[in-house]
Design an enzyme around this catalytic site. Structure first.
Site, PDB file in Angstrom:
ATOM      1  N   ASP A 141       0.486  -0.864  -0.093  1.00 44.25           N
ATOM      2  CA  ASP A 141      -0.115  -0.184   0.023  1.00 44.25           C
ATOM      3  C   ASP A 141       0.837   1.269  -0.108  1.00 44.25           C
ATOM      4  O   ASP A 141       2.121   1.229   1.139  1.00 44.25           O
ATOM      5  CB  ASP A 141      -1.492  -0.039   1.289  1.00 44.25           C
ATOM      6  CG  ASP A 141      -2.581   0.735   0.772  1.00 44.25           C
ATOM      7  OD1 ASP A 141      -2.194   1.091  -0.297  1.00 44.25           O
ATOM      8  OD2 ASP A 141      -2.477   1.413   2.247  1.00 44.25           O
ATOM      9  N   HIS A 148      -3.667  14.389   1.527  1.00 45.19           N
ATOM     10  CA  HIS A 148      -4.057  13.091   2.421  1.00 45.19           C
ATOM     11  C   HIS A 148      -2.357  13.421   3.180  1.00 45.19           C
ATOM     12  O   HIS A 148      -2.624  12.905   4.834  1.00 45.19           O
ATOM     13  CB  HIS A 148      -4.194  11.747   2.267  1.00 45.19           C
ATOM     14  CG  HIS A 148      -4.323  10.508   3.359  1.00 45.19           C
ATOM     15  ND1 HIS A 148      -5.189  10.896   3.784  1.00 45.19           N
ATOM     16  CD2 HIS A 148      -3.173   9.467   3.505  1.00 45.19           C
ATOM     17  CE1 HIS A 148      -4.713   9.197   4.859  1.00 45.19           C
ATOM     18  NE2 HIS A 148      -3.898   9.122   4.564  1.00 45.19           N
ATOM     19  N   GLU A 212     -10.248   4.520   4.245  1.00 42.24           N
ATOM     20  CA  GLU A 212     -10.229   4.728   2.892  1.00 42.24           C
ATOM     21  C   GLU A 212      -9.925   4.395   1.622  1.00 42.24           C
ATOM     22  O   GLU A 212     -10.050   3.101   1.377  1.00 42.24           O
ATOM     23  CB  GLU A 212      -8.151   4.613   3.306  1.00 42.24           C
ATOM     24  CG  GLU A 212      -7.949   4.810   5.073  1.00 42.24           C
ATOM     25  CD  GLU A 212      -6.413   4.856   5.703  1.00 42.24           C
ATOM     26  OE1 GLU A 212      -5.824   4.489   4.380  1.00 42.24           O
ATOM     27  OE2 GLU A 212      -5.338   5.650   5.745  1.00 42.24           O
ATOM     28  N   GLU A 214      -9.194   4.589  -2.123  1.00 47.48           N
ATOM     29  CA  GLU A 214      -7.756   4.061  -2.535  1.00 47.48           C
ATOM     30  C   GLU A 214      -8.211   2.991  -4.266  1.00 47.48           C
ATOM     31  O   GLU A 214      -9.189   2.447  -4.557  1.00 47.48           O
ATOM     32  CB  GLU A 214      -7.306   3.095  -1.963  1.00 47.48           C
ATOM     33  CG  GLU A 214      -6.633   3.416  -0.783  1.00 47.48           C
ATOM     34  CD  GLU A 214      -5.491   2.578  -0.205  1.00 47.48           C
ATOM     35  OE1 GLU A 214      -4.681   2.462  -0.447  1.00 47.48           O
ATOM     36  OE2 GLU A 214      -5.577   3.172   1.467  1.00 47.48           O
ATOM     37  N   ASP A 246      -9.368  -0.188   2.443  1.00 46.55           N
ATOM     38  CA  ASP A 246      -7.776   0.261   3.441  1.00 46.55           C
ATOM     39  C   ASP A 246      -8.669   0.065   4.926  1.00 46.55           C
ATOM     40  O   ASP A 246      -7.708   1.260   4.909  1.00 46.55           O
ATOM     41  CB  ASP A 246      -6.340   0.792   2.740  1.00 46.55           C
ATOM     42  CG  ASP A 246      -5.559   0.628   3.881  1.00 46.55           C
ATOM     43  OD1 ASP A 246      -5.193  -0.698   4.255  1.00 46.55           O
ATOM     44  OD2 ASP A 246      -4.404   1.721   3.796  1.00 46.55           O
ATOM     45  N   GLN A 253      -3.020   1.823  15.403  1.00 41.17           N
ATOM     46  CA  GLN A 253      -2.081   2.854  14.552  1.00 41.17           C
ATOM     47  C   GLN A 253      -1.046   3.848  15.189  1.00 41.17           C
ATOM     48  O   GLN A 253      -0.162   3.683  14.812  1.00 41.17           O
ATOM     49  CB  GLN A 253      -2.393   3.269  13.176  1.00 41.17           C
ATOM     50  CG  GLN A 253      -2.033   3.328  11.601  1.00 41.17           C
ATOM     51  CD  GLN A 253      -2.288   3.901  10.840  1.00 41.17           C
ATOM     52  OE1 GLN A 253      -3.676   4.054  10.415  1.00 41.17           O
ATOM     53  NE2 GLN A 253      -1.397   4.557   9.899  1.00 41.17           N
ATOM     54  N   LYS A 265      -3.944  -1.915  10.271  1.00 41.52           N
ATOM     55  CA  LYS A 265      -3.833  -2.194   9.049  1.00 41.52           C
ATOM     56  C   LYS A 265      -4.653  -4.181   8.656  1.00 41.52           C
ATOM     57  O   LYS A 265      -5.518  -4.029   7.976  1.00 41.52           O
ATOM     58  CB  LYS A 265      -3.384  -2.219   8.300  1.00 41.52           C
ATOM     59  CG  LYS A 265      -2.879  -0.235   8.073  1.00 41.52           C
ATOM     60  CD  LYS A 265      -3.805   0.111   7.176  1.00 41.52           C
ATOM     61  CE  LYS A 265      -2.967   1.945   7.386  1.00 41.52           C
ATOM     62  NZ  LYS A 265      -4.052   3.168   6.509  1.00 41.52           N
ATOM     63  N   THR A 372      -4.843   6.561  -0.168  1.00 38.85           N
ATOM     64  CA  THR A 372      -6.235   7.305  -0.063  1.00 38.85           C
ATOM     65  C   THR A 372      -5.736   8.475  -0.960  1.00 38.85           C
ATOM     66  O   THR A 372      -4.991   9.406  -0.407  1.00 38.85           O
ATOM     67  CB  THR A 372      -6.346   7.563   2.141  1.00 38.85           C
ATOM     68  OG1 THR A 372      -6.151   6.837   2.708  1.00 38.85           O
ATOM     69  CG2 THR A 372      -7.465   8.595   1.543  1.00 38.85           C
TER      70      THR A 372
HETATM   71 MN    MN Z   1      -3.836   2.757   3.035  1.00 35.10          MN
END
Ligand code: MN
Length: 448
Positions: A141, A148, A212, A214, A246, A253, A265, A372
């Site tokens: 990722d 972002h 998120e 994506e 995501d 996190q 994640k 993102t």
């Molecule tokens: Mn991500």
């Protein structure tokens, strides 16, 4: 880049009526590939309107010329995944696309033969249990939206909100492939360690759960170990694209992250089931947004002349939210994000070139997330953390509910559409997930 051909012809229509609706995600110009279960067996397929072509049944039907590239491509999917087809040179998937387009066009001579076997060849998508389109060996990722990244740097109070490397290379981390799931169903809230409102370190259901929005590239033919892929060769290695959510447990996190994201994640990532091929997206190619004049120059290994002309896409992406209360009141999903692929600072070709620049090999079925896709506009903020200004400005829903993070029962639906004058617009289907309550750790049973 893929040249335009008869499969892109905007005048082409299908004898499957639902493919000809102006808002259809899967008109005959799209023909995305995916996989599903039928009678307990995995099958690969191609979406057309509200139907899917069962490639296993198509191969058995004799409608593809024996020994043709299209038939070889179709046979490569007989194990019910796309890995083998993805690993082949793109001309095979391209030949299958051309053959399907000819079989499904409104004046196809084989139309009657296909219609007679509609149940075998053309099940309705909504009757199918969709699966991941392939086995994913590795999932990476990226973090390629400047907006972002900058907003998150500001929330953390960093003097320079952008990491020093951001404009020199596409930043990424290695994700977890085993917990990738196809769109639909529950997303179980994870348990984890985080710092609570009193500053105490606790273990339990993660409170700050986020989505998120994506886009993700599926790798086709891989590169040999130690042999980098040049930017302008990258497109031959990108089989197609899907939407990626995501899911992020920000509370976990922010506490754990030293070497990059881990348990915040890896509990679940969702992808949309249909791979929109690079060939289907050819009419929507555009130049990526130019870098600012005072940005550092792109290093030669990340610069490609063709990529500068064609590395972007006319692609708008949306996120919708529904809550349990909104659904019970019969209210429609709320659109909370409207963004564009132009908001990425790096192209997918640059991500592939960077990923392999040290000799690392990519393999067919690997997934590369964009990060993102947030833009400068408030409407283009592509996660709740940004939409709520890191919790300072809660999202206010029309029924009086507020959100700073996802609650149990909340559902997020991602969608995207490629649009350009003169081309038939194509969509990605949806990437859907609903938050389910965390498993409660069972208390130790005490003997009576
Ligand atoms: Mn991500």
């Amino acid at each position: 880049m893929t040249a335009l051909n008869s499969t892109h012809d905007p005048a082409r229509r299908s004898w499957i009526d639902s493919a000809n609706l102006s808002d259809a995600d899967f008109p005959i110009q799209n023909l995305p590939l995916g996989a599903f279960s039928r009678d307990g067996a995995a099958r690969a397929g191609v979406a057309i309107g509200e139907h899917a072509v069962d490639l296993h049944a198509l191969f058995d039907s004799g409608l593809l010329a024996a020994g043709s590239d299209a038939a070889i491509a179709c046979e490569a999917t007989r194990d019910g995944t796309l890995n083998r087809l993805m690993a082949m040179p793109q001309r095979y998937a391209s030949a299958l696309r051309a053959a399907l387009s000819d079989l499904l066009k409104s004046d196809a001579p084989q139309r009657a033969r296909m219609q007679q076997r509609a149940d075998a060849l053309l099940p309705r998508i909504d009757t199918l249990e969709l699966r991941l389109p392939c086995e994913v060996g590795d999932y990476t990722d990226f973090l390629t939206s400047l907006h972002h990244t900058e907003r998150h740097g500001r929330y953390k109070g960093l003097a320079d909100p952008l990491p020093p490397a951001f404009k020199s290379l596409p930043i990424a981390y290695h994700g977890r492939a085993s917990s990738l799931r196809v769109s639909g169903g529950d997303v179980r809230r994870p348990n984890g360690q985080y710092r609570d409102a009193n500053g105490q370190i606790v273990f339990g259901p993660a409170p700050a759960l986020d989505f998120e929005l994506e886009l993700a590239a599926w790798i086709g033919e891989g590169n040999a170990f130690t042999q980098p892929i040049a930017v302008d060769d990258a497109h031959a290695h990108i089989f197609g694209y899907s939407l990626l959510n995501d899911w992020s447990a920000k509370s976990i996190q922010w506490f754990e992250q030293v070497l990059g994201p881990f348990l915040g994640k890896s509990f679940h990532s969702s992808v949309s089931p249909w791979i929109v091929t690079s060939e289907a997206l050819a009419p929507f190619r555009k130049a990526p947004v130019a870098r600012a004049v005072d940005d550092p120059p792109v290093m030669p290994h990340l610069h490609g002349a063709r990529d500068r002309q064609q590395g972007g896409l006319h692609l708008e992406l949306h996120a919708h939210l529904s809550t349990r209360q909104l659904r019970e009141a019969g209210a429609a999903d709320l659109r909370i994000t409207k963004t564009h692929l132009d908001n990425l600072y790096w192209t997918f070709a640059q991500m592939v070139a960077h990923h392999t620049s040290n000799g690392c090999n990519l393999r067919a079925g690997d997934l590369l997330g964009s990060g993102t896709i947030s833009g400068a506009d408030d409407a283009a903020r592509a996660c709740l953390t940004e939409l709520t200004n890191a919790g300072r400005d809660p999202l206010r829903l029309p029924n009086g509910e507020t959100r700073t993070a996802l609650e149990d029962g909340d559902e997020i639906v991602l969608s995207a559409r490629a649009t350009k004058p003169g081309a038939v617009s194509i969509g990605f289907g949806e990437c859907r997930g609903r938050i389910a309550p965390a498993f409660v750790p069972r208390p130790t049973e005490v003997a009576a």
